[in-house]
Scaffold this motif. Structure first.
Motif, PDB file in Angstrom:
ATOM      1  N   GLY A 163     -21.865  30.714 -21.784  1.00  0.00           N
ATOM      2  CA  GLY A 163     -20.979  30.435 -20.900  1.00  0.00           C
ATOM      3  C   GLY A 163     -21.478  28.630 -19.982  1.00  0.00           C
ATOM      4  O   GLY A 163     -22.073  28.496 -20.405  1.00  0.00           O
ATOM      5  N   SER A 171     -24.635  27.425 -10.371  1.00  0.00           N
ATOM      6  CA  SER A 171     -23.888  28.009 -11.242  1.00  0.00           C
ATOM      7  C   SER A 171     -24.520  29.707 -11.017  1.00  0.00           C
ATOM      8  O   SER A 171     -25.419  30.479 -10.867  1.00  0.00           O
ATOM      9  CB  SER A 171     -24.051  27.268 -12.474  1.00  0.00           C
ATOM     10  OG  SER A 171     -23.689  26.427 -12.749  1.00  0.00           O
ATOM     11  N   MET A 173     -23.435  33.474 -13.519  1.00  0.00           N
ATOM     12  CA  MET A 173     -23.135  34.043 -14.467  1.00  0.00           C
ATOM     13  C   MET A 173     -23.286  35.609 -14.353  1.00  0.00           C
ATOM     14  O   MET A 173     -24.117  35.589 -15.112  1.00  0.00           O
ATOM     15  CB  MET A 173     -22.492  33.471 -15.941  1.00  0.00           C
ATOM     16  CG  MET A 173     -24.039  33.471 -16.403  1.00  0.00           C
ATOM     17  SD  MET A 173     -23.865  32.293 -17.789  1.00  0.00           S
ATOM     18  CE  MET A 173     -23.887  30.319 -17.061  1.00  0.00           C
ATOM     19  N   THR A 174     -22.321  36.535 -15.005  1.00  0.00           N
ATOM     20  CA  THR A 174     -22.480  37.976 -15.987  1.00  0.00           C
ATOM     21  C   THR A 174     -22.544  37.734 -16.837  1.00  0.00           C
ATOM     22  O   THR A 174     -21.978  37.319 -17.364  1.00  0.00           O
ATOM     23  CB  THR A 174     -22.224  38.985 -14.870  1.00  0.00           C
ATOM     24  OG1 THR A 174     -21.436  38.687 -12.887  1.00  0.00           O
ATOM     25  CG2 THR A 174     -22.365  40.474 -14.937  1.00  0.00           C
TER      26      THR A 174
END
Length: 217
Positions: A163, A171, A173-174
């Motif tokens: 990502g 930052s 993210m999953t």
């Protein structure tokens, strides 16, 4: 009133027989009887049957010396029976069962120290392997007009995109379930500088500006 009396068991003899015949012949009356039964049934679901004392049985079997006019006794009997049912429900209803204590599973955490290639500083990438949440603090890894993209590199040495990092700020993210399955201690995380929106080829095209190996936190 007749439907309620039949549901609660107050009718006897010919009155009961007539009411039962009406149940078969009159759907609306049958629904009313069933409605009363449903209202009252819930009051007794939690109780086991208990035999009445002998004295009560003797009193019930004794002949009735006086009788009330038909117009008066059903209302009184029904009200008495309902009051008794409600009292029984309130007084002896069992208390609620204790709620089970939830078991809290510990989260499995992994961390990688992403060292900048110029050795100026390092940035910690933290991965919650239980939820798949990954966080990297603000590191300003890409110049204006470029994007910083995160990659994982396993034993096969093939970079796999994870990502884009935020242009400003931390930052988050999953990770997908597939990405989580591939993460393990010793896997390298790396950041490369790419065109806006990420690598057009699916592989790193720009310089790697930071890298580090994952370990169990």
């Amino acid at each position: 009133m007749t439907a309620a009396e039949l549901a609660i068991g107050l009718l006897e003899g010919e009155e009961r027989a007539a009411a039962l015949r009406r149940v078969l012949a009159d759907p609306a009356f049958a629904r009313e009887v069933e409605s009363w039964r449903n209202r009252l049934a819930g009051l007794f679901d939690d109780y086991r049957e208990v035999a009445a004392p002998d004295a009560v049985a003797v009193r019930l079997a004794a002949p009735v010396e006086t009788s009330r006019p038909r117009s008066a006794w059903p209302i009184l009997a029904l009200a008495t029976a309902l009051a008794a049912a409600v009292a029984l429900f309130v007084v002896v209803r069992p208390g609620p069962a204790p709620l089970p204590i939830p078991v809290v599973q510990p989260h499995r955490m992994m961390v990688a120290s992403l060292m900048m290639t110029d050795k100026s500083t390092s940035v910690a990438a933290l991965v919650d392997m239980t939820t798949g949440e990954m966080s990297i603090p603000d590191a300003d890894m890409a110049p204006d007009g470029k994007s910083a993209e995160l990659w994982m590199i396993g034993d096969d040495g093939v970079p796999k995109a994870m990502g884009l990092l935020a242009a400003q700020g931390a930052s988050r993210m999953t990770l997908t379930s597939d990405q989580r399955r591939q993460l393990a201690a010793g896997v390298t995380l790396a950041v490369s500088v790419e065109p806006i929106g990420g690598s057009p080829t699916g592989k790193p095209t720009g310089p790697v500006v930071a890298a580090g190996k994952l370990s169990v936190a």
